[in-house]
Design a protein around this motif. Structure first.
Motif, mmCIF file in Angstrom:
data_model
loop_
_atom_site.group_PDB
_atom_site.id
_atom_site.type_symbol
_atom_site.label_atom_id
_atom_site.label_comp_id
_atom_site.label_asym_id
_atom_site.label_seq_id
_atom_site.Cartn_x
_atom_site.Cartn_y
_atom_site.Cartn_z
ATOM 1 N N ALA A 101 -4.011 -13.556 3.806
ATOM 2 C CA ALA A 101 -3.565 -12.923 4.983
ATOM 3 C C ALA A 101 -2.332 -13.492 5.520
ATOM 4 N N VAL A 102 -1.984 -14.790 5.298
ATOM 5 C CA VAL A 102 -0.542 -15.284 5.840
ATOM 6 C C VAL A 102 0.548 -14.573 5.102
ATOM 7 N N ASP A 103 0.353 -14.118 3.950
ATOM 8 C CA ASP A 103 1.265 -13.349 3.002
ATOM 9 C C ASP A 103 1.698 -12.075 3.535
ATOM 10 N N LEU A 104 0.953 -11.418 4.579
ATOM 11 C CA LEU A 104 1.190 -9.997 4.681
ATOM 12 C C LEU A 104 1.755 -9.657 6.033
ATOM 13 N N ASP A 105 2.940 -9.028 6.072
ATOM 14 C CA ASP A 105 3.515 -8.694 7.355
ATOM 15 C C ASP A 105 2.981 -7.415 7.878
ATOM 16 N N PRO A 106 2.258 -7.379 9.023
ATOM 17 C CA PRO A 106 1.794 -6.042 9.570
ATOM 18 C C PRO A 106 2.696 -5.315 9.862
ATOM 19 N N THR A 107 4.131 -5.389 10.155
ATOM 20 C CA THR A 107 5.228 -4.693 10.417
ATOM 21 C C THR A 107 5.710 -3.871 9.213
ATOM 22 N N LYS A 108 5.373 -4.222 8.059
ATOM 23 C CA LYS A 108 5.835 -3.672 7.034
ATOM 24 C C LYS A 108 4.698 -2.718 6.344
ATOM 25 N N ALA A 109 4.951 -1.605 6.087
ATOM 26 C CA ALA A 109 3.976 -0.824 5.334
ATOM 27 C C ALA A 109 3.717 -0.929 3.749
ATOM 28 N N ILE A 110 4.650 -1.343 3.202
ATOM 29 C CA ILE A 110 4.636 -1.957 1.584
ATOM 30 C C ILE A 110 5.125 -3.188 1.491
ATOM 31 N N LEU A 111 4.326 -4.067 0.783
ATOM 32 C CA LEU A 111 4.558 -5.497 0.613
ATOM 33 C C LEU A 111 4.419 -5.646 -1.138
ATOM 34 N N HIS A 112 5.096 -6.708 -1.743
ATOM 35 C CA HIS A 112 4.857 -6.979 -3.096
ATOM 36 C C HIS A 112 4.618 -8.543 -3.108
ATOM 37 N N VAL A 113 3.138 -8.863 -3.483
ATOM 38 C CA VAL A 113 2.911 -10.148 -3.085
ATOM 39 C C VAL A 113 2.006 -10.939 -4.649
#
Length: 310
Positions: A266-278
């Motif tokens: 969860a710490v790698d996820l930015d809630p302000t961004k709709a799409i992420l590459h993790v």
């Protein structure tokens, strides 16, 4: 006739003594004839602080001296030759040797006739310091085993020496460590090797080397390992990954997707961004055997999207 006999024979002892005294007095007044002698003397080089001499460095020179032989006896102090480069800069210097470079015993009366060699070429370089890694030199373990990991303590050393020689060194090696007959992990001290005697190492060694040894491994491919998100408000694509894993041949079965956990923290996820590459974090659920290593995750990244209702 009697006159000449009296001249030579009367008081002949006194007369003979007078002749010898006159001869020795003449020799003393005349002085000892000069002689020449070739001797090898030490060459002293005074260099600047933080500079070193590289390349060929002569340690002696030959002097041809002229003077009384009594002043050349072994009991006399040995002459020397000195080159003063105290104020010289970095680079090549050709120094002509003259009588001014020669130090003779005081009141010796000796004269410098020749110096060989007449010129000396010296190269000065700055002394520098650099940190380089320690590389372990080792043999091979038994055929059914392999080295899983090698740990060196300390992992680096500081080398000091002439600039060009220090810059040419990328690593410092240990002496060769034999692994013949080694069937278990072990720790051993090892000396450091320096091919260039002008290089100083800190610490000078030995270093501590730990070998992790285990059964020889083979590469396994595990597909369809589920990837989960710690935050349910995100969806993942793709939802599974494939793994390339090194597994000891002593493990009696092939590994399955159920042996692994793949997750997106969860710490790698930015809630302000709709799409992420993790990059997902992949681990074994429990230890099956030592030496299991995940070599590759395909794809290395997953796409994380925020769900529409959030």
């Amino acid at each position: 006739m009697k006159f000449w006999r009296d001249v030579f024979l009367q008081n002949w002892g006194v007369k003979l003594t007078s002749v010898f005294l006159a001869f020795f007095l003449w020799m003393a007044m005349r002085g000892e004839p000069p002689a020449e002698r070739v001797i090898t003397v030490p060459l002293e080089i005074i260099r600047p602080a933080e500079m070193e001499i590289t390349g060929e460095r002569p340690s002696t020179v030959e002097l041809t001296l002229r003077g009384a032989t009594s002043n050349m006896w072994p009991a006399q102090p040995v002459p020397s030759c000195r080159i003063d480069l105290q104020d010289a800069s970095e680079g090549e210097h050709v120094v002509s040797l003259t009588q001014a470079n020669v130090r003779l015993p005081r009141a010796s009366g000796l004269e410098v006739v020749a110096i060989r060699p007449a010129r000396v070429k010296l190269v000065l370089e700055r002394t520098i310091t650099r940190t380089v890694p320690v590389e372990v030199s080792r043999g091979d373990p038994p055929l059914d085993l392999e080295v899983y990991a090698v740990t060196v303590t300390p992992p680096t050393v500081v080398i000091t020496g002439p600039r060009t020689r220090v810059q040419a060194i990328r690593e410092v090696s240990t002496e060769s460590i034999s692994l013949a007959g080694r069937r278990e992990s072990f720790r051993t001290p090892a000396r450091l090797t320096a091919e260039d005697g002008s290089i100083l190492m800190t610490p000078p060694g030995p270093v501590d080397v730990y070998f992790q040894i285990g059964a020889r491994r083979q590469l396994q491919t595990i597909t369809n390992v589920p990837v989960v998100s710690e935050d349910p408000s995100f969806t993942l694509s793709p939802s599974t990954v494939a793994l390339s894993v090194l597994v000891p041949i002593s493990v009696p079965r092939k590994l399955t997707p159920g042996d692994f956990t793949a997750s997106v923290a969860a710490v790698d996820l930015d809630p302000t961004k709709a799409i992420l590459h993790v990059r997902p974090e992949v681990t074994l659920k429990k230890e099956i055997a030592s030496g299991i290593v995940i070599m590759q995750v395909k794809p290395p990244e997953v796409t994380v999207r925020k769900t529409a209702d959030n």
